[in-house]
Design a protein around this motif. Structure first.
Motif, mmCIF file in Angstrom:
data_model
loop_
_atom_site.group_PDB
_atom_site.id
_atom_site.type_symbol
_atom_site.label_atom_id
_atom_site.label_comp_id
_atom_site.label_asym_id
_atom_site.label_seq_id
_atom_site.Cartn_x
_atom_site.Cartn_y
_atom_site.Cartn_z
ATOM 1 N N SER A 1 -4.075 5.850 -9.700
ATOM 2 C CA SER A 1 -4.770 4.894 -8.850
ATOM 3 C C SER A 1 -4.174 4.901 -7.442
ATOM 4 O O SER A 1 -4.901 4.943 -6.439
ATOM 5 C CB SER A 1 -4.679 3.487 -9.463
ATOM 6 O OG SER A 1 -5.237 2.534 -8.600
ATOM 7 N N GLU A 2 -2.849 4.856 -7.357
ATOM 8 C CA GLU A 2 -2.186 4.874 -6.050
ATOM 9 C C GLU A 2 -2.506 6.150 -5.291
ATOM 10 O O GLU A 2 -2.757 6.118 -4.083
ATOM 11 C CB GLU A 2 -0.675 4.708 -6.225
ATOM 12 C CG GLU A 2 -0.288 3.305 -6.641
ATOM 13 C CD GLU A 2 1.178 3.158 -7.003
ATOM 14 O OE1 GLU A 2 1.860 4.177 -7.287
ATOM 15 O OE2 GLU A 2 1.651 2.008 -7.018
ATOM 16 N N ARG A 3 -2.525 7.284 -5.991
ATOM 17 C CA ARG A 3 -2.835 8.556 -5.337
ATOM 18 C C ARG A 3 -4.251 8.536 -4.769
ATOM 19 O O ARG A 3 -4.490 8.913 -3.623
ATOM 20 C CB ARG A 3 -2.696 9.708 -6.335
ATOM 21 C CG ARG A 3 -2.896 11.090 -5.706
ATOM 22 C CD ARG A 3 -3.091 12.177 -6.750
ATOM 23 N NE ARG A 3 -4.344 12.045 -7.499
ATOM 24 C CZ ARG A 3 -5.562 12.317 -7.013
ATOM 25 N NH1 ARG A 3 -5.716 12.726 -5.772
ATOM 26 N NH2 ARG A 3 -6.634 12.177 -7.782
ATOM 27 N N VAL B 1 -2.200 -1.803 -4.729
ATOM 28 C CA VAL B 1 -2.484 -1.324 -6.083
ATOM 29 C C VAL B 1 -1.512 -1.951 -7.085
ATOM 30 O O VAL B 1 -1.920 -2.385 -8.163
ATOM 31 C CB VAL B 1 -2.460 0.215 -6.145
ATOM 32 C CG1 VAL B 1 -2.550 0.700 -7.590
ATOM 33 C CG2 VAL B 1 -3.613 0.779 -5.319
ATOM 34 N N ARG C 1 -1.318 3.796 -13.146
ATOM 35 C CA ARG C 1 -0.990 3.290 -11.813
ATOM 36 C C ARG C 1 -0.762 4.425 -10.812
ATOM 37 O O ARG C 1 -1.260 4.368 -9.681
ATOM 38 C CB ARG C 1 0.239 2.385 -11.895
ATOM 39 C CG ARG C 1 0.640 1.821 -10.561
ATOM 40 C CD ARG C 1 1.726 0.781 -10.708
ATOM 41 N NE ARG C 1 2.416 0.606 -9.445
ATOM 42 C CZ ARG C 1 3.430 -0.196 -9.264
ATOM 43 N NH1 ARG C 1 3.886 -0.920 -10.264
ATOM 44 N NH2 ARG C 1 4.007 -0.299 -8.098
ATOM 45 N N ALA D 1 -2.982 1.210 -0.205
ATOM 46 C CA ALA D 1 -2.373 1.596 -1.476
ATOM 47 C C ALA D 1 -1.296 0.607 -1.904
ATOM 48 O O ALA D 1 -1.029 0.456 -3.096
ATOM 49 C CB ALA D 1 -1.800 3.010 -1.369
ATOM 50 N N SER D 2 -0.695 -0.100 -0.953
ATOM 51 C CA SER D 2 0.363 -1.068 -1.283
ATOM 52 C C SER D 2 -0.134 -2.190 -2.188
ATOM 53 O O SER D 2 0.656 -2.824 -2.884
ATOM 54 C CB SER D 2 0.955 -1.657 0.000
ATOM 55 O OG SER D 2 -0.041 -2.356 0.733
#
Length: 168
Positions: free
Chosen positions: A109-111, A129, A106, A126-127
């Motif tokens: 992925s967020e990065r 994800v 996670r 990104a919120s």
């Protein structure tokens, strides 16, 4: 290779588009970029940080299934395919459909999604994800699924997929 239908799947930021494009070129197949077929209402919801519901995805998945079925020689589709029911809907459209599941942590992925959004390359915030990870039902163990580490170099991933598929 003829008669190959492949879905490159996973959460946002895992690299579906890059791997899908490389596989499509490598196999001489058309690429169906799943995000291109979201209706405007879905795009609007996602751009506002609102997660899509099963109902939002139903028509989109039906369209993707039609696109796959309309490619008699095969195709490579990029699609999150987060739930087993979504994958079953796509399998119903194209029996023998195979999935490459791009596994990613996670935080990574967020990065990636944040970096993409900052570069103006994507409307997916990104919120969302976290919602995708909450929705994800791992396909590991389902028939016709190969899980790969999304952080591996693209060439390594292409090699893993080619080694997994039957020669044809």
């Amino acid at each position: 290779m003829n008669g190959l239908w492949l879905v490159v799947m996973g959460v946002s930021g895992c690299g579906k588009s890059s791997l899908g494009a490389a596989l499509a070129v490598g196999f001489g197949l058309p690429l169906i970029e799943g995000d291109d077929y979201h209706p405007p209402a879905n795009v609007e919801k996602m751009s506002r940080g609102i997660a899509l519901t099963d109902a939002d995805r139903a028509g989109w998945l039906a369209t993707l299934g039609q696109k796959l079925a309309a490619a008699p020689q095969g195709a490579v589709l990029t699609c999150s395919a987060l739930k087993r029911s979504y994958r079953e809907q796509l399998r119903a459209a194209v029996p023998g459909l195979r999935f490459v599941f791009m596994e990613i942590e996670r935080a990574e992925s967020e990065r990636r999604v944040a970096a993409r959004a900052g570069a103006g390359e994507h409307t997916f915030p990104a919120s969302l994800v976290a919602n995708q990870f909450a929705t994800l039902e791992s396909p590991v163990g389902e028939p016709g699924v190969l899980a790969v580490d999304a952080t591996e170099p693209l060439g390594v991933l292409v090699g893993q997929v080619k080694a997994w598929l039957p020669a044809g």
